[in-house]
Enzyme design. Structure first.
Site, short mmCIF file in Angstrom:
data_model
loop_
_atom_site.label_atom_id
_atom_site.label_comp_id
_atom_site.label_asym_id
_atom_site.label_seq_id
_atom_site.Cartn_x
_atom_site.Cartn_y
_atom_site.Cartn_z
N ASP A 141 0.87 -1.18 0.00
CA ASP A 141 0.00 0.00 0.00
C ASP A 141 0.91 1.23 0.00
O ASP A 141 2.13 1.11 0.17
CB ASP A 141 -0.91 0.00 1.23
CG ASP A 141 -1.86 1.19 1.27
OD1 ASP A 141 -2.37 1.58 0.19
OD2 ASP A 141 -2.09 1.77 2.34
N SER A 142 0.29 2.39 -0.13
CA SER A 142 1.07 3.64 -0.08
C SER A 142 1.49 3.96 1.35
O SER A 142 2.30 4.86 1.55
CB SER A 142 0.20 4.78 -0.60
OG SER A 142 -0.93 4.93 0.23
N CYS A 164 -4.41 -1.55 -1.97
CA CYS A 164 -4.58 -0.11 -2.13
C CYS A 164 -5.51 0.09 -3.32
O CYS A 164 -5.24 -0.43 -4.41
CB CYS A 164 -3.22 0.52 -2.41
SG CYS A 164 -3.30 2.28 -2.81
N ASN A 165 -6.59 0.81 -3.09
CA ASN A 165 -7.56 1.01 -4.17
C ASN A 165 -7.00 1.90 -5.28
O ASN A 165 -7.21 1.65 -6.46
CB ASN A 165 -8.83 1.66 -3.60
CG ASN A 165 -9.54 0.74 -2.64
OD1 ASN A 165 -10.48 0.06 -3.00
ND2 ASN A 165 -9.08 0.68 -1.41
N GLU A 186 -3.17 8.20 8.44
CA GLU A 186 -1.72 8.07 8.31
C GLU A 186 -1.00 8.82 9.44
O GLU A 186 0.07 8.41 9.86
CB GLU A 186 -1.28 8.60 6.93
CG GLU A 186 0.09 8.17 6.49
CD GLU A 186 0.24 6.67 6.18
OE1 GLU A 186 -0.76 6.00 5.86
OE2 GLU A 186 1.38 6.16 6.26
N CYS A 201 -10.96 2.80 0.11
CA CYS A 201 -9.57 3.14 0.41
C CYS A 201 -9.21 2.31 1.63
O CYS A 201 -9.97 2.27 2.61
CB CYS A 201 -9.45 4.62 0.72
SG CYS A 201 -7.81 5.09 1.33
N HIS A 256 -7.23 2.76 3.92
CA HIS A 256 -7.03 3.51 5.18
C HIS A 256 -8.35 3.64 5.96
O HIS A 256 -8.32 3.83 7.17
CB HIS A 256 -6.51 4.92 4.88
CG HIS A 256 -5.03 4.98 4.58
ND1 HIS A 256 -4.48 4.46 3.43
CD2 HIS A 256 -3.99 5.51 5.30
CE1 HIS A 256 -3.16 4.68 3.45
NE2 HIS A 256 -2.85 5.30 4.57
N1 DGL Z 1 -4.80 3.44 0.94
C1 DGL Z 1 -4.83 3.85 -0.40
C2 DGL Z 1 -6.08 3.42 -1.13
O1 DGL Z 1 -6.65 2.40 -0.78
C3 DGL Z 1 -4.40 5.24 -0.80
C4 DGL Z 1 -4.12 6.33 0.17
C5 DGL Z 1 -3.22 7.39 -0.47
O2 DGL Z 1 -2.03 7.10 -0.57
O3 DGL Z 1 -3.71 8.46 -0.89
O4 DGL Z 1 -6.50 4.03 -2.08
#
Ligand code: DGL
Length: 194
Positions: free
Chosen positions: A2-3, A65-66, A143, A175, A177
């Site tokens: 993921d990011s 990560c979406n 985050e 997302c 997160h």
């Molecule tokens: N957690 C990530 C997602 O599912 C992206 C969050 C990000 O880096 O902006 O899209």
């Protein structure tokens, strides 16, 4: 991968379902956030992490990560020698399975701009109404470790206010997160029902 920390919500579920597998998790905090970057850039990050996994080696890569799934799943499947899974199709399918007539989707700027969920839902059932809302500020709340704070609740209330006037039968947390804000979503959505 993921990011950042969001993918750990997926790691938790993989650990429950596949308790005998080891997991290597990459949270690409050096390039966080993905949600405000263009898709070509995100594709490069995903392929680089995929190449690392290929060498590790791992049996399977999950793009947890979406944003990265929307930007890079098709390319990663083509370019990498290991099987690659994303998170958008399963999320869309789970929402359709609730028999909702109207589905809300929240996600990063990039995921919502791409329209990936809307496309996936309509592939399964073109009659479903989809209301999409980019809620990028929720990503930084998670985050930065601010879940379960008044600031988190206020940001969730603001970001989800569209669903006060456009009610939905099911809401996709598009997302990885966002599951960490589950309590704040609950409070906001229960208030709407009362
Ligand atoms: N957690 C990530 C997602 O599912 C992206 C969050 C990000 O880096 O902006 O899209």
């Amino acid at each position: 991968m993921d990011s950042g920390l969001g993918g750990l919500s997926v790691v938790r579920l993989i650990q429950q379902q596949l308790p005998n597998e080891s997991i290597v998790f990459v949270g690409d905090e050096g390039h966080f956030p993905y949600g405000t970057k263009n898709q070509a850039e995100v594709r490069k990050f995903v392929l680089k992490i995929g190449e690392y996994f290929e060498k590790y080696p791992v049996k399977l890569m999950v793009i947890a990560c979406n944003t990265a799934t929307a930007a890079a799943l098709a390319t990663a499947k083509k370019e990498l020698s290991i099987p690659v899974l994303g998170v958008i199709h399963p999320g869309a399918q789970a929402a359709v399975n609730t028999n909702a007539h109207t589905i809300g989707v929240i996600g990063t700027d990039s995921t919502i701009k791409d329209g990936a969920y809307e496309r996936e839902i309509h592939k399964i059932d073109p009659t479903i109404d989809v209301i999409s809302k980019a809620t990028q500020p929720l990503v930084s709340i998670v985050e930065h470790g601010l879940t379960n704070t008044p600031q988190a609740q206020q940001t969730v209330n603001e970001q989800l206010s569209i669903f006060d006037t456009h009610p939905v039968d099911a809401l996709i947390l598009g997302c990885t997160h966002f599951p960490f804000l589950r309590n704040q979503f609950k409070i906001k959505l229960e208030k709407r029902q009362n």
